[in-house]
Design a protein around this motif. Sequence first.
Motif, PDB file in Angstrom:
ATOM      1  N   PHE A 170       0.857  -1.187   0.000  1.00 30.91           N
ATOM      2  CA  PHE A 170       0.000   0.000   0.000  1.00 30.91           C
ATOM      3  C   PHE A 170       0.890   1.232   0.000  1.00 30.91           C
ATOM      4  N   ASN A 171       0.558   2.215  -0.837  1.00 29.18           N
ATOM      5  CA  ASN A 171       1.400   3.422  -0.942  1.00 29.18           C
ATOM      6  C   ASN A 171       0.515   4.662  -1.089  1.00 29.18           C
ATOM      7  N   SER A 172       0.482   5.461  -0.035  1.00 24.83           N
ATOM      8  CA  SER A 172      -0.346   6.677  -0.035  1.00 24.83           C
ATOM      9  C   SER A 172       0.348   7.747   0.798  1.00 24.83           C
ATOM     10  N   PRO A 173       0.498   8.970   0.263  1.00 23.06           N
ATOM     11  CA  PRO A 173       0.303   9.384  -1.114  1.00 23.06           C
ATOM     12  C   PRO A 173       1.209   8.579  -2.053  1.00 23.06           C
ATOM     13  N   SER A 174       0.709   8.450  -3.271  1.00 21.01           N
ATOM     14  CA  SER A 174       1.323   7.503  -4.193  1.00 21.01           C
ATOM     15  C   SER A 174       2.331   8.129  -5.150  1.00 21.01           C
ATOM     16  N   ASN A 175       3.352   7.378  -5.437  1.00 23.78           N
ATOM     17  CA  ASN A 175       4.180   7.594  -6.607  1.00 23.78           C
ATOM     18  C   ASN A 175       3.691   6.528  -7.591  1.00 23.78           C
ATOM     19  N   PRO A 176       3.098   6.852  -8.705  1.00 26.29           N
ATOM     20  CA  PRO A 176       3.251   8.049  -9.516  1.00 26.29           C
ATOM     21  C   PRO A 176       2.057   9.012  -9.531  1.00 26.29           C
ATOM     22  N   THR A 177       0.961   8.739  -8.801  1.00 27.34           N
ATOM     23  CA  THR A 177      -0.245   9.555  -9.043  1.00 27.34           C
ATOM     24  C   THR A 177      -0.418  10.704  -8.065  1.00 27.34           C
ATOM     25  N   GLY A 178       0.243  10.636  -6.904  1.00 31.07           N
ATOM     26  CA  GLY A 178       0.020  11.619  -5.856  1.00 31.07           C
ATOM     27  C   GLY A 178      -1.269  11.355  -5.078  1.00 31.07           C
ATOM     28  N   ALA A 179      -1.999  10.297  -5.440  1.00 32.26           N
ATOM     29  CA  ALA A 179      -3.280  10.003  -4.783  1.00 32.26           C
ATOM     30  C   ALA A 179      -3.067   9.633  -3.323  1.00 32.26           C
ATOM     31  N   GLY A 180      -3.881  10.221  -2.457  1.00 30.45           N
ATOM     32  CA  GLY A 180      -3.811   9.907  -1.038  1.00 30.45           C
ATOM     33  C   GLY A 180      -5.162   9.371  -0.576  1.00 30.45           C
ATOM     34  N   TYR A 181      -5.153   8.265   0.170  1.00 31.98           N
ATOM     35  CA  TYR A 181      -6.399   7.674   0.667  1.00 31.98           C
ATOM     36  C   TYR A 181      -6.849   8.417   1.916  1.00 31.98           C
ATOM     37  N   THR A 182      -8.129   8.760   1.970  1.00 29.78           N
ATOM     38  CA  THR A 182      -8.679   9.328   3.202  1.00 29.78           C
ATOM     39  C   THR A 182      -8.831   8.194   4.219  1.00 29.78           C
ATOM     40  N   HIS A 183      -9.097   8.572   5.461  1.00 31.37           N
ATOM     41  CA  HIS A 183      -9.303   7.588   6.521  1.00 31.37           C
ATOM     42  C   HIS A 183     -10.417   6.612   6.103  1.00 31.37           C
ATOM     43  N   ALA A 184     -11.526   7.158   5.575  1.00 31.54           N
ATOM     44  CA  ALA A 184     -12.671   6.304   5.210  1.00 31.54           C
ATOM     45  C   ALA A 184     -12.305   5.360   4.062  1.00 31.54           C
ATOM     46  N   GLU A 185     -11.574   5.861   3.083  1.00 33.63           N
ATOM     47  CA  GLU A 185     -11.176   4.998   1.945  1.00 33.63           C
ATOM     48  C   GLU A 185     -10.237   3.888   2.397  1.00 33.63           C
ATOM     49  N   LEU A 186      -9.309   4.230   3.280  1.00 38.02           N
ATOM     50  CA  LEU A 186      -8.374   3.208   3.766  1.00 38.02           C
ATOM     51  C   LEU A 186      -9.098   2.195   4.651  1.00 38.02           C
ATOM     52  N   LYS A 187     -10.071   2.668   5.425  1.00 39.10           N
ATOM     53  CA  LYS A 187     -10.822   1.760   6.312  1.00 39.10           C
ATOM     54  C   LYS A 187     -11.529   0.682   5.484  1.00 39.10           C
ATOM     55  N   GLU A 188     -12.017   1.071   4.303  1.00 35.25           N
ATOM     56  CA  GLU A 188     -12.674   0.064   3.453  1.00 35.25           C
ATOM     57  C   GLU A 188     -11.710  -1.045   3.078  1.00 35.25           C
ATOM     58  N   LEU A 189     -10.454  -0.675   2.838  1.00 33.76           N
ATOM     59  CA  LEU A 189      -9.447  -1.693   2.488  1.00 33.76           C
ATOM     60  C   LEU A 189      -9.052  -2.516   3.717  1.00 33.76           C
ATOM     61  N   THR A 190      -8.882  -1.849   4.856  1.00 39.04           N
ATOM     62  CA  THR A 190      -8.471  -2.605   6.050  1.00 39.04           C
ATOM     63  C   THR A 190      -9.594  -3.559   6.493  1.00 39.04           C
ATOM     64  N   ASP A 191     -10.851  -3.186   6.231  1.00 37.77           N
ATOM     65  CA  ASP A 191     -11.965  -4.103   6.543  1.00 37.77           C
ATOM     66  C   ASP A 191     -11.843  -5.389   5.728  1.00 37.77           C
ATOM     67  N   VAL A 192     -11.451  -5.251   4.476  1.00 39.02           N
ATOM     68  CA  VAL A 192     -11.240  -6.445   3.634  1.00 39.02           C
ATOM     69  C   VAL A 192     -10.118  -7.287   4.230  1.00 39.02           C
ATOM     70  N   LEU A 193      -9.024  -6.624   4.604  1.00 38.92           N
ATOM     71  CA  LEU A 193      -7.856  -7.359   5.116  1.00 38.92           C
ATOM     72  C   LEU A 193      -8.171  -8.098   6.414  1.00 38.92           C
ATOM     73  N   LEU A 194      -9.072  -7.541   7.218  1.00 36.64           N
ATOM     74  CA  LEU A 194      -9.454  -8.224   8.466  1.00 36.64           C
ATOM     75  C   LEU A 194     -10.065  -9.594   8.181  1.00 36.64           C
TER      76      LEU A 194
END
Length: 400
Positions: A170-194
């Motif tokens: 996981f890389n945020s903010p990202s190289n190459p896009t500069g995209a950064g995940y908000t807390h809510a967006e990252l939580k959706e991913l961590t819920d999957v990982l759980l």
Amino acid sequence: MSFLSTSLARVKPSPTIAVTNKARELKAAGKDVIGLGAGEPDFDTPENVKAAAKAAIDAGKTKYTAVDGIPELKEAICAKFKRDNGLDYTPEQVSVGTGGKQILINALMATLNPGDEVIIPAPYWVSYPDMVLLAGGEPVIAEASMQTGFKLTADQLEAAITPKTKWFIFNSPSNPTGAGYTHAELKELTDVLLRHPHVWVMTDDMYEHLVYGDFEFCTPAQVEPKLYDRTLTCNGVSKAYAMTGWRIGYAAGPKDLIAAMRKIQSQSTSNPCSISQWAAVEALNGTQDYIPTNNATFQRRRDMVVDMLNAAEGISCPMPEGAFYVYPSIAGCIGKTSAGGAKISDDEAFATALLEEKGVAVVFGAAFGLSPNFRVSYATSDEALKEACTRIQDFCASLS
Ligand SMILES: Cc1ncc(COP(=O)(O)O)c(C=O)c1O
């Protein structure tokens, strides 16, 4: 049979370094070239950090050190994780390496067996897939789209996980896009990982401090504390402190993993540069005041570049949350022909023609796993950026 190893045959040379070299060659040949390929701040290393390094030399701190970092630096890293991320780590959970790059490859080499899969969201930093291949694993690319701001969705992550998945990078903010995940967006991913306890998280937080506007950085172990025991939180001083040449990166995670990484480092580089480690202690413990000052400059450049690129015919450029990159789409240019007669069949052809006809060096999107786009690094002067964006506008206007 080739003298070279089969694992090396699976790896390609870095396309970003190739673009930088090509731009350098053209410049040396007297061509007027503006390089927008570099992944490093154009600011100098702060004075207090340089002074700490000089003092370390004068004090004779010039010998081998503990394999994965001097105690003073490990303490400074623990304090940083507590201060910035609310994460509790002890020094034996910390590893210091020769740049963020060595930390990442140590972790992959310490854990991957043939057939092990590593999920890498695209667009990705060019080194991730090749590092996984070098370490004997299989990169599994999960493609994010421009419509979601280049961020992976929970469904996409879920679909990429198999019983063989070992890591999710996981890389945020990202190289190459500069995209950064908000807390809510990252939580959706961590819920999957759980739901998949066999999957570990390697989070590359290298651009943590380079965020703009009201965007707030967050990291997986902070968003979901239940992932703490299977997360390696990676970071470094290269980008935030303009210390790319000093080569100091670090990570914190479970003790056994850190010990395995130490074993690899003990047989490869022995320890990161002693002088750079003392400089990094000062970077982390000393004043952080120049970070907002530098960020104000980066934000001004980001805004200018996004505006100017969106004004170019056939280009569409999203506004990223952080890092110092933008990743515009050139979908509107595909199929056209340049004034110099080059057919713009894909983003590589676009970047090549742009360099040859207008002297602007950018990295084509295929190198990062998502096309048709290109990456601009805005870690260069306002004047150079303005001139480069004007040339890009001219280039696009000349396409027919
Ligand atoms: C996302 C990301 N991670 C890690 C690194 C490597 O950092 P370092 O120079 O400390 O090895 C970079 C450098 O470009 C990067 O962009």
